[in-house]
Design an enzyme around this catalytic site. Structure first.
Site, PDB file in Angstrom:
ATOM      1  N   ASN A  40      -9.214  12.114  -0.821  1.00 54.35           N
ATOM      2  CA  ASN A  40      -8.240  12.993  -0.171  1.00 54.35           C
ATOM      3  C   ASN A  40      -7.797  14.109  -1.108  1.00 54.35           C
ATOM      4  OD1 ASN A  40      -7.351   9.951   1.127  1.00 54.35           O
ATOM      5  ND2 ASN A  40      -7.977  11.596   2.487  1.00 54.35           N
ATOM      6  N   ASP A  68       0.111  -8.936   1.656  1.00 54.37           N
ATOM      7  CA  ASP A  68      -0.889  -7.981   1.151  1.00 54.37           C
ATOM      8  C   ASP A  68      -1.928  -8.746   0.338  1.00 54.37           C
ATOM      9  OD1 ASP A  68      -0.387  -4.589   0.583  1.00 54.37           O
ATOM     10  OD2 ASP A  68      -2.137  -5.638  -0.225  1.00 54.37           O
ATOM     11  N   SER A 124      -3.870   6.787  13.665  1.00 54.85           N
ATOM     12  CA  SER A 124      -4.268   8.007  12.959  1.00 54.85           C
ATOM     13  C   SER A 124      -4.566   9.131  13.946  1.00 54.85           C
ATOM     14  CB  SER A 124      -5.533   7.694  12.158  1.00 54.85           C
ATOM     15  OG  SER A 124      -6.144   8.883  11.721  1.00 54.85           O
ATOM     16  N   TYR A 145     -14.197   4.233  10.625  1.00 51.63           N
ATOM     17  CA  TYR A 145     -12.770   4.019  10.327  1.00 51.63           C
ATOM     18  C   TYR A 145     -11.915   4.471  11.518  1.00 51.63           C
ATOM     19  CZ  TYR A 145      -8.183   5.751   8.943  1.00 51.63           C
ATOM     20  OH  TYR A 145      -6.851   6.040   8.936  1.00 51.63           O
ATOM     21  N   LYS A 181      -9.410   2.445  14.537  1.00 54.03           N
ATOM     22  CA  LYS A 181      -8.032   2.776  14.952  1.00 54.03           C
ATOM     23  C   LYS A 181      -7.968   2.913  16.468  1.00 54.03           C
ATOM     24  CE  LYS A 181      -6.077   2.988  10.885  1.00 54.03           C
ATOM     25  NZ  LYS A 181      -5.113   1.980  10.474  1.00 54.03           N
ATOM     26  N   GLY A 183       0.816  -1.218   0.000  1.00 58.31           N
ATOM     27  CA  GLY A 183       0.000   0.000   0.000  1.00 58.31           C
ATOM     28  C   GLY A 183       0.850   1.269   0.000  1.00 58.31           C
TER      29      GLY A 183
HETATM   30  C1  WQD Z   1      -7.966  17.566   3.726  1.00 59.49           C
HETATM   31  C2  WQD Z   1      -8.752  18.852   3.562  1.00 59.49           C
HETATM   32  C3  WQD Z   1     -11.099  18.536   3.148  1.00 59.49           C
HETATM   33  C4  WQD Z   1     -10.817  16.729  -0.776  1.00 59.49           C
HETATM   34  C5  WQD Z   1      -8.209  11.984   6.091  1.00 59.49           C
HETATM   35  C6  WQD Z   1      -8.610  11.012   7.155  1.00 59.49           C
HETATM   36  C7  WQD Z   1      -7.458  10.736   8.059  1.00 59.49           C
HETATM   37  C8  WQD Z   1      -6.294  10.220   7.260  1.00 59.49           C
HETATM   38  C9  WQD Z   1      -5.934  11.181   6.176  1.00 59.49           C
HETATM   39  C10 WQD Z   1      -6.307   7.943   6.314  1.00 59.49           C
HETATM   40  C11 WQD Z   1     -10.114  18.818   4.273  1.00 59.49           C
HETATM   41  C12 WQD Z   1     -10.429  19.225   1.976  1.00 59.49           C
HETATM   42  C13 WQD Z   1     -10.515  17.295   0.445  1.00 59.49           C
HETATM   43  C14 WQD Z   1     -11.435  17.532  -1.785  1.00 59.49           C
HETATM   44  C15 WQD Z   1     -11.358  19.423  -0.282  1.00 59.49           C
HETATM   45  N1  WQD Z   1      -6.685   8.970   6.751  1.00 59.49           N
HETATM   46  N2  WQD Z   1     -10.775  18.619   0.684  1.00 59.49           N
HETATM   47  N3  WQD Z   1     -11.670  18.847  -1.492  1.00 59.49           N
HETATM   48  O1  WQD Z   1      -9.932  14.578   5.972  1.00 59.49           O
HETATM   49  O2  WQD Z   1      -7.852  15.698   6.878  1.00 59.49           O
HETATM   50  O3  WQD Z   1      -7.896  13.248   6.680  1.00 59.49           O
HETATM   51  O4  WQD Z   1      -7.086  11.493   5.399  1.00 59.49           O
HETATM   52  O5  WQD Z   1      -6.243   7.022   5.804  1.00 59.49           O
HETATM   53  O6  WQD Z   1      -7.849   9.811   9.028  1.00 59.49           O
HETATM   54  O7  WQD Z   1      -9.691  11.563   7.906  1.00 59.49           O
HETATM   55  O8  WQD Z   1      -7.751  14.591   4.633  1.00 59.49           O
HETATM   56  O9  WQD Z   1      -7.134  14.939   2.283  1.00 59.49           O
HETATM   57  O10 WQD Z   1      -9.480  14.139   2.826  1.00 59.49           O
HETATM   58  O11 WQD Z   1      -8.824  16.470   3.391  1.00 59.49           O
HETATM   59  O12 WQD Z   1     -11.621  20.621  -0.077  1.00 59.49           O
HETATM   60  O13 WQD Z   1     -11.765  17.073  -2.876  1.00 59.49           O
HETATM   61  O14 WQD Z   1      -9.050  19.028   2.172  1.00 59.49           O
HETATM   62  O15 WQD Z   1     -12.369  19.097   3.368  1.00 59.49           O
HETATM   63  O16 WQD Z   1     -10.349  20.090   4.779  1.00 59.49           O
HETATM   64  P1  WQD Z   1      -8.462  14.603   6.095  1.00 59.49           P
HETATM   65  P2  WQD Z   1      -8.288  14.966   3.216  1.00 59.49           P
END
Ligand code: WQD
Length: 338
Positions: A199, A31, A124, A149, A153, A10
């Site tokens: 993300n 994996d 996390s 999720y 954790k 991954g």
């Molecule tokens: C970051 C910011 C969104 C997408 C998550 C999980 C965490 C970890 C990492 C793992 C936020 C904004 C996002 C988009 C946007 N997980 N955004 N438009 O939510 O902080 O963390 O990923 O596996 O446990 O919760 O990360 O990258 O999704 O978002 O505006 O299309 O970007 O609202 O403010 P997040 P993210």
């Protein structure tokens, strides 16, 4: 030192595999490739020039995991395997609880049978919940997680605490990741989300390569300097190196416990988009949208414990992180599939 990496093909597992092999450790990867590709395993071999066993197994399959311990003398397990899509976990919580808890419990039980006593867990920042003040420190209590999720954790952290309490020979390091982004600078391995990325960085990259038209920015009315959410982004290589330091820490008899892995700095969504425009030279059109449910305004780590106890010093700044991510996405616009 021979390290079993569950979920080693991954995103974070593959980068950690490279760092371990480059430092002379031996590794074994397990994996099921449900959210990863066997191509990543070949790329790890290509980057490092080293070979290692890779098992195509689901680590909830106790017999299959037993076989890995029988066939390899393992000193430590780094447990990356698990489901990780926050939104999906709200829709199919039972599947998340079943898979993530079962995987952790199976690996821990097989370790015990095999006499392996060191465990490093991919946790996390989400385990802090939403009520603790920023920056998060490891001595703060775990909170109510905003998704199943996250709860898996937190539950696995608790299971590990209880298991270490009951068995003084077991030691476990819980690595609490903030927002890992970036890729190996070779451009050969990187993040390869299935379907529409959840993300921010993968989404921006897909807009930059022309796979998607525009970015949706979820909320610009947060109590932050520019109204968009602030996150603590960390280069996946810095994160990977922390796993090596955690291994060394356990090797010198370090105590079980959590460590935050974040840069200690926060960047807003707007700052990320601006930096990505600068690094890629692409316009990256963005449209403001309502808030995404469950997003906290600001998430920043205190990384003092990891710095002081593990000797971890994150080295890569935002532009370098985004440049490395861009090298990967540009050369692999469809991920490992081409
Ligand atoms: C970051 C910011 C969104 C997408 C998550 C999980 C965490 C970890 C990492 C793992 C936020 C904004 C996002 C988009 C946007 N997980 N955004 N438009 O939510 O902080 O963390 O990923 O596996 O446990 O919760 O990360 O990258 O999704 O978002 O505006 O299309 O970007 O609202 O403010 P997040 P993210």
């Amino acid at each position: 030192m021979n390290v079993l990496l569950t979920g080693g093909a991954g995103y974070i597992g593959s980068h950690t595999a490279v760092e371990l092999l480059n430092r002379g450790c031996d590794i074994v990867i397990a994996d099921d490739y449900s959210n990863s590709s066997p191509v990543a395993v070949e790329r790890i071999r290509q980057i490092t020039g080293r070979d290692f066993p890779a098992y195509h197994v689901d680590v909830t399959d106790c017999e299959a995991v037993r076989r890995i311990f029988r066939e390899n003398k393992i000193d430590c397990v780094i447990h990356f395997a698990g489901k990780k899509a926050v939104g999906e976990s709200v829709e199919i919580p039972l599947s998340y609880y079943r898979t993530n808890l079962d995987a952790a419990l199976t690996v821990l039980e097989c370790m015990k049978e095999a006499g392996v006593s060191r465990f490093i867990f991919s946790s996390s920042a989400t385990v802090y919940g939403s009520l603790n003040p920023i920056p998060y420190r490891e001595d703060m209590p775990r909170g109510e997680c905003s998704s199943p999720y996250g709860t898996t954790k937190a539950m696995i952290e608790k299971i590990l605490e209880d298991a270490c309490h009951a068995d003084s020979t077991l030691s476990a390091v819980l690595l609490r990741y903030f927002n890992p982004i970036g890729a190996h600078p070779s451009g050969l391995i990187g993040e390869d989300p299935q379907g529409i990325p959840n993300n921010l960085l993968p989404y921006i990259a897909q807009v930059a390569v022309g796979r998607r038209e525009r970015l949706m920015v979820f909320g610009d009315d947060y109590p932050t300097p520019d109204g968009t959410c602030v996150r603590d982004y960390i280069h996946v290589r810095d994160l990977a190196q922390a796993h090596l330091l955690a291994l060394e820490y356990l090797d010198r008899g370090g105590e079980s416990g959590p460590f935050n892995l974040g840069s200690g700095d926060g960047f807003s969504v707007k700052e990320i988009v601006e930096t990505a425009r600068k690094v890629t030279g692409k316009p990256i059109p963005a449209t403001m949208k309502p808030r995404r449910p469950g997003d906290p305004p600001t998430l920043i780590a205190s990384n003092h414990k990891a710095r002081e106890v593990l000797g971890w010093v994150p080295q890569r700044g935002l532009e370098e992180i985004i440049a490395d991510a861009w090298a990967w996405h540009q050369s692999h616009p469809n991920g490992y599939d081409g």
